[in-house]
Design an enzyme around this catalytic site. Structure first.
Site, mmCIF file in Angstrom:
data_model
loop_
_atom_site.group_PDB
_atom_site.id
_atom_site.type_symbol
_atom_site.label_atom_id
_atom_site.label_comp_id
_atom_site.label_asym_id
_atom_site.label_seq_id
_atom_site.Cartn_x
_atom_site.Cartn_y
_atom_site.Cartn_z
ATOM 1 N N TYR A 72 0.811 -1.237 0.000
ATOM 2 C CA TYR A 72 0.000 0.000 0.000
ATOM 3 C C TYR A 72 0.838 1.278 0.000
ATOM 4 C CZ TYR A 72 -2.787 -3.717 2.227
ATOM 5 O OH TYR A 72 -3.378 -4.906 2.545
ATOM 6 N N HIS A 73 2.035 1.243 -0.614
ATOM 7 C CA HIS A 73 2.928 2.390 -0.524
ATOM 8 C C HIS A 73 3.252 3.016 -1.876
ATOM 9 C CE1 HIS A 73 4.595 0.568 3.508
ATOM 10 N NE2 HIS A 73 3.352 0.980 3.602
ATOM 11 N N PRO A 74 2.287 3.229 -2.787
ATOM 12 C CA PRO A 74 2.653 3.823 -4.069
ATOM 13 C C PRO A 74 3.194 5.240 -3.908
ATOM 14 C CG PRO A 74 0.260 3.768 -3.823
ATOM 15 C CD PRO A 74 0.838 2.997 -2.684
#
Ligand SMILES: Cc1cc2nc3c(=O)[nH]c(=O)nc-3n(C[C@H](O)[C@H](O)[C@H](O)COP(=O)(O)OP(=O)(O)OC[C@H]3O[C@@H](n4cnc5c(N)ncnc54)[C@H](O)[C@@H]3O)c2cc1C
Length: 457
Positions: free
Chosen positions: A400-402
């Site tokens: 979940y770290h774009p």
């Protein structure tokens, strides 16, 4: 202007409940294009849609970007990131499985510490978490709410920004929709886009700011031909290794009536934990500038983002590649702002990413052999134990770290101003030239702090 509602829902406050917000109206519920490197699967990408953004739906792990990250950003002045941008603390009492994970790490030779602060050194320790008095503590709590009474701040919620309007190459207004009605607002000074690593490049593209050929192909009039918009997309790929637990000590099934009331009355108990209380920072090989792998430990089932319900108790070791070399891209699906953009993270398009994340899977499996964890370990939830590379291909998912899709240097300058357009800045995770070796919320707050300094100047 925020597309989602205010952040009042009880689920937002309750740390263990964050996956319960997935695929609800509090989530943009994005999906990637099929990923060739991951068995052609479409991957689910949650993003928060409410005040606080993804910081209101995230896992609350608080970590600094380290010196090696800022050296790679090559942006002078950014390395002075303060440690305390948002309140954080380790959980008061570790779940027994979390404690067992730390014991297993110690037996495997990893040094311990009071808490993990960054990825500069190999370490296994509790995370610091953005939790205060048993409740999520987000940027909306720390920054926005105390400022709401100011005369120079107006917050609109349930307002979907559709595009930035330009006169020539100067940003002059914003088109938005509220309750289905499209309206515009004129802007005399500056616009700051903070729509995140998916939303900000999407809005620039919808506004005619991006690679000219792509814009023209979708019928969008070109305002500024900025080739970098949407490119350089990066994310932390994770490959959870999940097991049933032989003892009823995990967080699986913790949302009982008794625990709910304990939490409501005292702010303590399992629901006051984020479920991922501890982790380890490791190196795929010796001699690196900093750690390139992390093992997040979830003291409960965490399969398919929590959607799968394997039953009984379980735990997951989640190897994460912190320094991906693969790059992806956000593109327009159409010129209609209501259509989600095409998201192609390009996972494993660089072959060394697969090698290094597979090393993380092997390390996690070695930890599972240590006595402290072996005594809890039941059958693998995924049924069979695959070769490490195949495991990554079949089970790889986002952590979940774009970041990176409006990178400093290629889309914005060091003052966060969009290249070729006056009166327009971007201030969010999209401007990071490279994803940090850290959970990126704290680094995003640092970008926000810097943006405030720049605007005041
Ligand atoms: C499930 C999950 C778990 C995570 N866990 C962690 C963690 O434990 N620790 C950590 O450090 N990081 C974590 N992260 C990542 C971290 O939360 C993000 O990196 C950070 O929130 C990024 O901030 P941002 O401002 O760039 O974007 P966001 O926080 O996503 O904010 C963007 C905001 O813009 C709004 N918006 C978007 N488009 C529009 C539009 N067109 N009109 C109006 N409003 C719009 C969105 O609704 C949202 O409120 C997690 C993220 C998720 C989704």
């Amino acid at each position: 202007m925020e597309a989602g509602p205010p952040d009042r829902a009880r689920l937002i406050r309750t740390p263990l409940a964050f996956p319960k917000m997935f695929q609800t109206p509090l989530d943009w519920n994005f999906w990637t294009e099929p990923q060739v490197g991951l068995a052609n699967r479409h991957l689910y990408w949650p993003r928060g849609k409410m005040l606080g953004g993804s910081g209101s739906i995230n896992g609350m792990v608080h970590m600094q970007a380290c010196a090696a990250d800022f050296a790679e950003w090559d942006a002078p002045g950014w390395e002075a990131m303060p440690a305390d941008l948002l309140h954080s603390e380790p959980v008061a009492e570790l779940n027994p499985l979390s404690a067992a994970f730390l014991d297993a790490c110690e037996a495997a030779g990893l040094p311990g510490a009071a808490a993990i602060t960054d990825a500069s050194q190999p370490v296994a320790a509790p995370f610091r978490l953005n939790i205060k008095n048993g409740k999520r503590w987000s940027a909306a709590d720390a920054y926005l709410r105390p400022a709401l009474q100011r005369g120079n701040l107006t917050v609109w919620t349930s307002v979907h920004v559709r595009r930035v309007l330009c006169e020539g190459t100067r940003a002059s207004g914003v088109e938005y929709s509220r309750a289905g009605v499209v309206q515009t607002v004129a802007v005399t000074r500056e616009i700051v886009l903070c729509a995140g690593a998916v939303g900000s490049p999407h809005l620039l593209l919808l506004s005619g700011i991006g690679p000219a050929a792509d814009l023209e192909a979708c019928g969008v009039a070109v305002v500024a031909d900025v080739a970098g918009v949407g490119r350089n997309l990066q994310d932390h790929l994770a490959a959870p290794v999940s097991y049933f637990c032989l003892e009823p000590v995990s967080f699986s099934g913790a949302a009982t009536f008794a625990n709910e009331w304990k939490y409501r009355l005292t702010g303590t108990g399992p629901l006051a934990s984020n479920g991922a209380e501890v982790g380890a920072m490791v190196q795929s090989k010796a001699g690196l500038a900093a750690c390139d792998l992390e093992i997040v430990f979830a003291a409960g089932h965490y399969v398919d983002h929590g959607f799968a319900a394997p039953g009984g108790h379980g735990f997951s070791l989640i190897p994460v590649l912190l320094t991906p070399k693969s790059r992806g891209r956000i593109r327009l699906a159409s010129a209609n702002p209501d259509d989600a953009p095409r998201i192609d993270p390009g996972y494993l398009s660089d072959a060394t990413d697969l090698e290094r994340l597979s090393e993380g899977v092997r390390f996690a499996r070695r930890l599972l052999e240590q006595a402290a964890l072996a005594k809890y370990r039941g059958a693998p939830v995924n049924g069979q134990v695959l070769d490490a590379e195949e495991h990554v291909r079949q089970w790889g998912q986002t952590l979940y770290h774009p970041t990176g899709s409006c990178g400093m240097g290629s889309v914005v300058d060091a003052g966060l101003r969009v290249l070729g357009v006056a009166g327009l800045r971007v201030a969010d995770a999209s401007v990071m030239p490279q994803v940090p070796r850290a959970h990126p919320n704290a680094a995003t707050l640092w970008i926000a702090e810097r943006a405030a300094q720049l605007l005041r100047a």
